[in-house]
Design a protein around this motif. Structure first.
Motif, PDB file in Angstrom:
ATOM      1  N   MET A   1       0.737  -1.201   0.051  1.00 15.47           N
ATOM      2  CA  MET A   1      -0.026   0.127   0.041  1.00 15.47           C
ATOM      3  C   MET A   1       0.719   1.263   0.253  1.00 15.47           C
ATOM      4  SD  MET A   1      -3.091  -0.929  -0.316  1.00 15.47           S
ATOM      5  CE  MET A   1      -3.994   0.532   0.078  1.00 15.47           C
ATOM      6  N   SER A   2       2.167   1.134   0.663  1.00 11.81           N
ATOM      7  CA  SER A   2       2.760   2.244   0.525  1.00 11.81           C
ATOM      8  C   SER A   2       4.241   2.044   0.272  1.00 11.81           C
ATOM      9  CB  SER A   2       2.834   3.056   1.817  1.00 11.81           C
ATOM     10  OG  SER A   2       3.142   1.878   2.816  1.00 11.81           O
ATOM     11  N   GLU A   3       4.931   3.161  -0.387  1.00 17.90           N
ATOM     12  CA  GLU A   3       6.464   2.850  -0.707  1.00 17.90           C
ATOM     13  C   GLU A   3       7.296   2.635   0.530  1.00 17.90           C
ATOM     14  OE1 GLU A   3       8.076   5.280  -3.713  1.00 17.90           O
ATOM     15  OE2 GLU A   3       6.114   5.400  -4.705  1.00 17.90           O
ATOM     16  N   LEU A   4       8.078   1.785   0.637  1.00 16.04           N
ATOM     17  CA  LEU A   4       9.172   1.626   1.922  1.00 16.04           C
ATOM     18  C   LEU A   4      10.665   1.511   1.363  1.00 16.04           C
ATOM     19  CD1 LEU A   4       7.247  -0.664   4.311  1.00 16.04           C
ATOM     20  CD2 LEU A   4       7.265   1.928   4.376  1.00 16.04           C
ATOM     21  N   SER A   5      11.463   2.306   2.139  1.00 17.46           N
ATOM     22  CA  SER A   5      12.691   1.953   1.586  1.00 17.46           C
ATOM     23  C   SER A   5      13.342   0.696   2.130  1.00 17.46           C
ATOM     24  CB  SER A   5      13.743   3.299   1.970  1.00 17.46           C
ATOM     25  OG  SER A   5      13.824   3.185   3.550  1.00 17.46           O
ATOM     26  N   THR A   6      14.607   0.205   2.054  1.00 15.21           N
ATOM     27  CA  THR A   6      14.869  -0.953   2.461  1.00 15.21           C
ATOM     28  C   THR A   6      15.092  -0.924   4.255  1.00 15.21           C
ATOM     29  OG1 THR A   6      16.257  -1.275   0.593  1.00 15.21           O
ATOM     30  CG2 THR A   6      16.850  -2.617   2.648  1.00 15.21           C
ATOM     31  N   GLU A   7      15.472   0.366   4.695  1.00 10.33           N
ATOM     32  CA  GLU A   7      15.534   0.561   5.896  1.00 10.33           C
ATOM     33  C   GLU A   7      14.322   0.682   6.546  1.00 10.33           C
ATOM     34  OE1 GLU A   7      16.848   4.470   8.400  1.00 10.33           O
ATOM     35  OE2 GLU A   7      18.242   3.995   7.259  1.00 10.33           O
ATOM     36  N   GLU A   8      13.378   1.567   6.038  1.00  7.97           N
ATOM     37  CA  GLU A   8      12.114   1.510   6.835  1.00  7.97           C
ATOM     38  C   GLU A   8      11.227   0.084   6.652  1.00  7.97           C
ATOM     39  OE1 GLU A   8      10.870   5.884   5.158  1.00  7.97           O
ATOM     40  OE2 GLU A   8      10.299   4.147   3.827  1.00  7.97           O
ATOM     41  N   LEU A   9      11.600  -0.673   5.712  1.00  8.21           N
ATOM     42  CA  LEU A   9      11.052  -2.136   5.503  1.00  8.21           C
ATOM     43  C   LEU A   9      11.516  -3.053   6.638  1.00  8.21           C
ATOM     44  CD1 LEU A   9       9.254  -4.050   3.922  1.00  8.21           C
ATOM     45  CD2 LEU A   9      11.031  -4.708   2.803  1.00  8.21           C
ATOM     46  N   VAL A  10      12.815  -2.960   6.978  1.00 11.12           N
ATOM     47  CA  VAL A  10      13.623  -3.617   8.174  1.00 11.12           C
ATOM     48  C   VAL A  10      12.898  -3.320   9.394  1.00 11.12           C
ATOM     49  CG1 VAL A  10      15.619  -4.151   9.237  1.00 11.12           C
ATOM     50  CG2 VAL A  10      15.710  -4.094   7.026  1.00 11.12           C
ATOM     51  N   GLN A  11      12.797  -1.896   9.528  1.00  8.49           N
ATOM     52  CA  GLN A  11      12.115  -1.376  10.832  1.00  8.49           C
ATOM     53  C   GLN A  11      10.813  -1.910  11.022  1.00  8.49           C
ATOM     54  OE1 GLN A  11      12.741   3.086  10.383  1.00  8.49           O
ATOM     55  NE2 GLN A  11      14.788   3.037  11.290  1.00  8.49           N
ATOM     56  N   GLU A  12       9.972  -1.792  10.011  1.00  9.94           N
ATOM     57  CA  GLU A  12       8.740  -2.239   9.940  1.00  9.94           C
ATOM     58  C   GLU A  12       8.570  -3.618  10.501  1.00  9.94           C
ATOM     59  OE1 GLU A  12       4.365  -1.604   9.510  1.00  9.94           O
ATOM     60  OE2 GLU A  12       6.250  -0.242   9.442  1.00  9.94           O
ATOM     61  N   ILE A  13       9.513  -4.613   9.829  1.00  5.92           N
ATOM     62  CA  ILE A  13       9.376  -5.996  10.194  1.00  5.92           C
ATOM     63  C   ILE A  13       9.838  -6.048  11.492  1.00  5.92           C
ATOM     64  CG2 ILE A  13      10.702  -8.335   9.984  1.00  5.92           C
ATOM     65  CD1 ILE A  13      10.897  -7.300   7.038  1.00  5.92           C
ATOM     66  N   GLN A  14      10.395  -5.345  12.220  1.00  8.43           N
ATOM     67  CA  GLN A  14      11.113  -5.726  13.565  1.00  8.43           C
ATOM     68  C   GLN A  14      10.033  -4.958  14.246  1.00  8.43           C
ATOM     69  OE1 GLN A  14      14.757  -3.139  13.650  1.00  8.43           O
ATOM     70  NE2 GLN A  14      15.986  -5.018  13.208  1.00  8.43           N
ATOM     71  N   LYS A  15       9.534  -3.875  14.058  1.00 10.12           N
ATOM     72  CA  LYS A  15       8.306  -3.100  14.874  1.00 10.12           C
ATOM     73  C   LYS A  15       7.051  -4.363  14.830  1.00 10.12           C
ATOM     74  CE  LYS A  15       5.189   0.827  14.748  1.00 10.12           C
ATOM     75  NZ  LYS A  15       4.839   1.693  14.141  1.00 10.12           N
ATOM     76  N   VAL A  16       6.768  -4.776  13.630  1.00 11.29           N
ATOM     77  CA  VAL A  16       5.635  -5.656  13.643  1.00 11.29           C
ATOM     78  C   VAL A  16       5.951  -7.027  14.511  1.00 11.29           C
ATOM     79  CG1 VAL A  16       4.176  -7.063  12.296  1.00 11.29           C
ATOM     80  CG2 VAL A  16       4.654  -4.935  11.445  1.00 11.29           C
ATOM     81  N   TYR A  17       6.980  -7.469  14.490  1.00  9.27           N
ATOM     82  CA  TYR A  17       7.274  -8.677  15.063  1.00  9.27           C
ATOM     83  C   TYR A  17       7.362  -8.643  16.411  1.00  9.27           C
ATOM     84  CZ  TYR A  17       9.658 -13.241  16.399  1.00  9.27           C
ATOM     85  OH  TYR A  17      10.082 -14.295  16.981  1.00  9.27           O
ATOM     86  N   THR A  18       8.122  -7.563  17.013  1.00 10.71           N
ATOM     87  CA  THR A  18       8.097  -7.068  18.468  1.00 10.71           C
ATOM     88  C   THR A  18       6.627  -6.856  18.952  1.00 10.71           C
ATOM     89  OG1 THR A  18      10.362  -6.110  18.024  1.00 10.71           O
ATOM     90  CG2 THR A  18       8.929  -5.404  20.014  1.00 10.71           C
ATOM     91  N   THR A  19       5.663  -6.474  18.417  1.00 16.52           N
ATOM     92  CA  THR A  19       4.446  -5.996  18.788  1.00 16.52           C
ATOM     93  C   THR A  19       3.614  -7.220  18.835  1.00 16.52           C
ATOM     94  OG1 THR A  19       4.515  -3.780  17.631  1.00 16.52           O
ATOM     95  CG2 THR A  19       2.466  -4.574  18.191  1.00 16.52           C
ATOM     96  N   LEU A  20       3.877  -8.148  17.933  1.00 15.96           N
ATOM     97  CA  LEU A  20       3.087  -9.668  17.864  1.00 15.96           C
ATOM     98  C   LEU A  20       3.568 -10.305  19.090  1.00 15.96           C
ATOM     99  CD1 LEU A  20       3.107 -10.286  13.983  1.00 15.96           C
ATOM    100  CD2 LEU A  20       1.139  -9.801  15.694  1.00 15.96           C
ATOM    101  N   GLN A  21       4.918 -10.248  19.544  1.00 18.65           N
ATOM    102  CA  GLN A  21       5.399 -10.948  20.515  1.00 18.65           C
ATOM    103  C   GLN A  21       4.841 -10.418  21.852  1.00 18.65           C
ATOM    104  OE1 GLN A  21       9.685 -10.376  20.075  1.00 18.65           O
ATOM    105  NE2 GLN A  21       9.927 -12.705  19.868  1.00 18.65           N
ATOM    106  N   GLN A  22       4.824  -9.047  21.883  1.00 19.84           N
ATOM    107  CA  GLN A  22       4.258  -8.601  23.071  1.00 19.84           C
ATOM    108  C   GLN A  22       2.797  -8.942  23.453  1.00 19.84           C
ATOM    109  OE1 GLN A  22       5.108  -4.358  22.528  1.00 19.84           O
ATOM    110  NE2 GLN A  22       7.058  -4.544  23.707  1.00 19.84           N
ATOM    111  N   LEU A  23       2.100  -8.574  22.207  1.00 18.23           N
ATOM    112  CA  LEU A  23       0.524  -8.904  22.276  1.00 18.23           C
ATOM    113  C   LEU A  23       0.270 -10.576  22.543  1.00 18.23           C
ATOM    114  CD1 LEU A  23      -0.971  -7.142  19.006  1.00 18.23           C
ATOM    115  CD2 LEU A  23      -1.214  -6.877  21.468  1.00 18.23           C
ATOM    116  N   GLU A  24       1.273 -11.336  22.248  1.00 15.71           N
ATOM    117  CA  GLU A  24       1.207 -12.904  22.620  1.00 15.71           C
ATOM    118  C   GLU A  24       1.533 -12.967  23.993  1.00 15.71           C
ATOM    119  OE1 GLU A  24       2.776 -16.865  20.626  1.00 15.71           O
ATOM    120  OE2 GLU A  24       4.317 -15.453  21.086  1.00 15.71           O
ATOM    121  N   GLY A  25       2.268 -12.123  24.672  1.00 14.98           N
ATOM    122  CA  GLY A  25       2.727 -12.301  26.085  1.00 14.98           C
ATOM    123  C   GLY A  25       1.591 -11.571  26.821  1.00 14.98           C
ATOM    124  N   GLY A  26       0.586 -10.876  26.235  1.00 16.06           N
ATOM    125  CA  GLY A  26      -0.435 -10.205  27.001  1.00 16.06           C
ATOM    126  C   GLY A  26      -0.138  -8.947  27.380  1.00 16.06           C
ATOM    127  N   ALA A  27       0.647  -8.053  26.764  1.00 14.91           N
ATOM    128  CA  ALA A  27       0.980  -6.784  27.197  1.00 14.91           C
ATOM    129  C   ALA A  27       0.737  -5.972  25.918  1.00 14.91           C
ATOM    130  CB  ALA A  27       2.416  -6.633  27.699  1.00 14.91           C
TER     131      ALA A  27
END
Length: 166
Positions: free
Chosen positions: A19-45
């Motif tokens: 849906m939106s243009e992302l540079s390589t750096e932004e893509l890596v940040q997005e992957i890290q952010k989403v993965y961390t958020t999913l981990q936190q949601l799984e842990g109940g926080a």
């Protein structure tokens, strides 16, 4: 469960990147952010994930406000002409709060430059500025007339004796 988190992360990030243009750096940040958020949601926080989301912008200020589009610095959604409605509907946020959160100067419009210029040109062609000036002049004369007109009942001075009822 780790492979499921990776699959979910890949699906979410690929949808966002489509849906939106992302540079390589932004893509890596997005992957890290989403993965961390999913981990936190799984842990109940979920509160911790939400607090982290509000701290750092998804996109830089320069990239967020382009000539032909505006990108939300919270979620990264782009392709919009103005941010006000998106902020209210999706993030339940007012423009003032958004500016404060990301240190956006008040001189920076929350709209795409080309959109603002087109609206300004249209207003000039229709003579809206002249109409506004005329309306202000009429209003100013009405206010002056009210100030110059005598009052209907003179005001009683404070401490004046009242009439006694018989």
């Amino acid at each position: 469960m780790a492979s499921t988190l990776l699959e979910l992360t890949a699906g979410i990030v690929s949808s966002h990147a489509a849906m939106s243009e992302l540079s390589t750096e932004e893509l890596v940040q997005e992957i890290q952010k989403v993965y961390t958020t999913l981990q936190q949601l799984e842990g109940g926080a979920p509160e911790a994930a939400q607090a982290e989301e509000t701290k750092a912008p998804v996109i830089s200020l320069k990239k967020a406000f382009q000539a032909d589009q505006v990108v939300c610095m919270i979620c990264g959604k782009g392709g919009m002409k103005t941010l006000t409605r998106h902020l209210a509907q999706v993030h339940d946020m007012k423009p003032r709060e958004y500016r404060k959160q990301f240190n956006i100067p008040s001189s920076q419009a929350l709209t795409a430059r080309k959109f603002s210029e087109a609206r300004k040109k249209m207003a000039q062609e229709r003579g809206l500025a002249d109409n506004l000036a005329k309306a202000r002049a009429v209003r100013a004369t009405k206010i002056q007339e009210k100030k110059g007109a005598p009052a209907e009942k003179p005001a009683k001075p404070k401490g004046a004796p009242r009439k006694k009822k018989a």
